[in-house]
Design an enzyme around this catalytic site. Sequence first.
Site, PDB file in Angstrom:
ATOM      1  N   MET A  21      42.050  37.702  45.433  1.00 30.16           N
ATOM      2  CA  MET A  21      41.996  36.665  46.450  1.00 30.16           C
ATOM      3  C   MET A  21      43.225  36.274  47.157  1.00 30.16           C
ATOM      4  O   MET A  21      43.972  35.846  46.595  1.00 30.16           O
ATOM      5  CB  MET A  21      41.134  35.390  45.608  1.00 30.16           C
ATOM      6  CG  MET A  21      39.784  35.857  45.100  1.00 30.16           C
ATOM      7  SD  MET A  21      39.171  34.307  44.417  1.00 30.16           S
ATOM      8  CE  MET A  21      39.719  34.610  42.730  1.00 30.16           C
ATOM      9  N   LEU A  22      43.296  36.791  48.370  1.00 30.12           N
ATOM     10  CA  LEU A  22      44.229  36.719  49.044  1.00 30.12           C
ATOM     11  C   LEU A  22      44.682  35.177  49.092  1.00 30.12           C
ATOM     12  O   LEU A  22      44.016  34.258  49.531  1.00 30.12           O
ATOM     13  CB  LEU A  22      44.221  37.071  50.534  1.00 30.12           C
ATOM     14  CG  LEU A  22      45.446  37.423  51.501  1.00 30.12           C
ATOM     15  CD1 LEU A  22      46.359  38.390  50.704  1.00 30.12           C
ATOM     16  CD2 LEU A  22      44.899  38.002  52.845  1.00 30.12           C
ATOM     17  N   CYS A 104      37.665  44.604  52.059  1.00 30.61           N
ATOM     18  CA  CYS A 104      38.206  43.586  52.912  1.00 30.61           C
ATOM     19  C   CYS A 104      37.667  43.912  54.376  1.00 30.61           C
ATOM     20  O   CYS A 104      37.973  44.884  54.987  1.00 30.61           O
ATOM     21  CB  CYS A 104      39.726  43.486  53.019  1.00 30.61           C
ATOM     22  SG  CYS A 104      40.275  41.939  53.724  1.00 30.61           S
ATOM     23  N   LYS A 143      37.980  49.385  44.735  1.00 28.60           N
ATOM     24  CA  LYS A 143      37.158  48.164  45.010  1.00 28.60           C
ATOM     25  C   LYS A 143      36.555  48.531  46.466  1.00 28.60           C
ATOM     26  O   LYS A 143      37.099  48.478  47.378  1.00 28.60           O
ATOM     27  CB  LYS A 143      37.857  46.977  44.771  1.00 28.60           C
ATOM     28  CG  LYS A 143      37.052  45.693  44.924  1.00 28.60           C
ATOM     29  CD  LYS A 143      37.584  44.519  44.564  1.00 28.60           C
ATOM     30  CE  LYS A 143      36.530  43.183  44.562  1.00 28.60           C
ATOM     31  NZ  LYS A 143      35.962  42.840  45.851  1.00 28.60           N
ATOM     32  N   ASN A 215      30.487  42.956  41.518  1.00 25.06           N
ATOM     33  CA  ASN A 215      30.954  41.792  42.232  1.00 25.06           C
ATOM     34  C   ASN A 215      30.088  41.477  43.111  1.00 25.06           C
ATOM     35  O   ASN A 215      29.409  42.046  43.779  1.00 25.06           O
ATOM     36  CB  ASN A 215      32.590  42.249  42.613  1.00 25.06           C
ATOM     37  CG  ASN A 215      33.026  41.130  43.230  1.00 25.06           C
ATOM     38  OD1 ASN A 215      33.467  41.452  44.270  1.00 25.06           O
ATOM     39  ND2 ASN A 215      33.253  40.079  42.837  1.00 25.06           N
ATOM     40  N   GLY A 216      30.215  40.055  43.516  1.00 26.05           N
ATOM     41  CA  GLY A 216      29.393  39.705  44.540  1.00 26.05           C
ATOM     42  C   GLY A 216      28.457  38.674  44.089  1.00 26.05           C
ATOM     43  O   GLY A 216      27.313  39.106  43.323  1.00 26.05           O
ATOM     44  N   GLY A 217      28.355  37.351  44.475  1.00 23.33           N
ATOM     45  CA  GLY A 217      27.288  36.213  44.043  1.00 23.33           C
ATOM     46  C   GLY A 217      27.003  35.944  42.839  1.00 23.33           C
ATOM     47  O   GLY A 217      26.077  35.156  42.434  1.00 23.33           O
ATOM     48  N   GLY A 247      35.160  35.901  41.216  1.00 26.63           N
ATOM     49  CA  GLY A 247      35.972  35.484  42.033  1.00 26.63           C
ATOM     50  C   GLY A 247      36.264  33.822  42.261  1.00 26.63           C
ATOM     51  O   GLY A 247      36.526  33.266  41.498  1.00 26.63           O
ATOM     52  N   ARG A 248      35.661  33.516  43.241  1.00 22.82           N
ATOM     53  CA  ARG A 248      35.695  32.095  43.584  1.00 22.82           C
ATOM     54  C   ARG A 248      35.153  31.113  42.604  1.00 22.82           C
ATOM     55  O   ARG A 248      35.743  30.112  42.470  1.00 22.82           O
ATOM     56  CB  ARG A 248      35.085  31.756  45.146  1.00 22.82           C
ATOM     57  CG  ARG A 248      36.263  32.294  45.971  1.00 22.82           C
ATOM     58  CD  ARG A 248      35.416  32.393  47.444  1.00 22.82           C
ATOM     59  NE  ARG A 248      36.693  32.742  48.415  1.00 22.82           N
ATOM     60  CZ  ARG A 248      37.222  34.094  48.378  1.00 22.82           C
ATOM     61  NH1 ARG A 248      36.865  35.069  47.565  1.00 22.82           N
ATOM     62  NH2 ARG A 248      38.085  34.303  49.295  1.00 22.82           N
TER      63      ARG A 248
END
Length: 357
Positions: A21-22, A104, A143, A215-217, A247-248
Amino acid sequence: MKQTEYHQASNSAQNFSVAPMLDWTDRHCRFFHRQLSQQAWLYSEMVTTGAIIHGDNLPRFLGHNPEEVPVVLQLGGSDAKDLATCARLGEEWGYSEINLNVGCPSDRVQNNMIGACLMGYPHIVAEAVTAMKAVTSIPVTVKCRIGIDNQEDFELLRIFIAGLVEAQVDGVVIHARKAWLQGLSPKENREVPPLNYGWVHRIKTEFPELPVAINGGIKSPQQGLIHLKPYQADDIIYPAVDGVMLGRAVYEQPYLLSEIDSLYYGSSQPAPSRQQVLENMYPYLERHLSDGGKLIQVTRHMLGLFHGLPGGRIWRRHLSQNAFKKEAGIEVVETAYQMVVAEIARMDEKLPKEGTS
């Protein structure tokens, strides 16, 4: 298609990992996350090949703490020669794996042929993987997304992954959303395009020997476990994938990472308490401050440590209001923690005692 042989070495696509994560997953964040899980794979922020090759501060872009291992260097770029140079440097600097960012969607990276736009150029990505694997002995992974823009055909994703297989990629991490290269911000690209987990599991059907992570959600480690079992989509049962990336969710609620070692790796060791994590961070904070660093550079990643507990907001507020100050020292963290302890005690006193109404 004939399946190629894959490295037997473990890589992030076969495990649980914390997403790159940037501006977030820097070395301080990764050290903090390592106090919560000893076995999760950690990722660097995306680092462009230009920053590494033409910059004059390799420690800034490649430096990391030994405690972070296993740690993945994620690269952004499209020139095979440059990516090979940076992959070799990444191995020399002690990274466990090299990952190429093909997910990205921001305008800034598109203009430099970096990120999700590369899904429209499968041959470039395959050539990059071949070049990186030729100069490194550590795993090389990619990725990506399930597609870009108006791509609605699974076959395009299959062709993209097939090129990586031919290049002998060691694994793929697939974000189960398309990326819209025009019209959506990076934030919207994480939320607006619909999730299609079935396509990720279907890739595992097409390439059973290829390590695939999803990945995702995914909002929690427990939710991620769903994908490590056969998955039903469109009335078809697809095989489990090999790994899960969050991630988040774990950045904003970092204590979720304390569940990873038992849930994903079968560890019998008790999860560290929040107090233990904080105590483990004190020596790191002291070293960082003695080296001339600023308190906020580390504590900004720790704001969610007490998320969901009494005092969690007090902790976040006190650090946010004080850690940025020039003279801020470790006492700011100690005071914030004592405020949390006091709030928990206060809430306990308000609870009805056993046997009372």
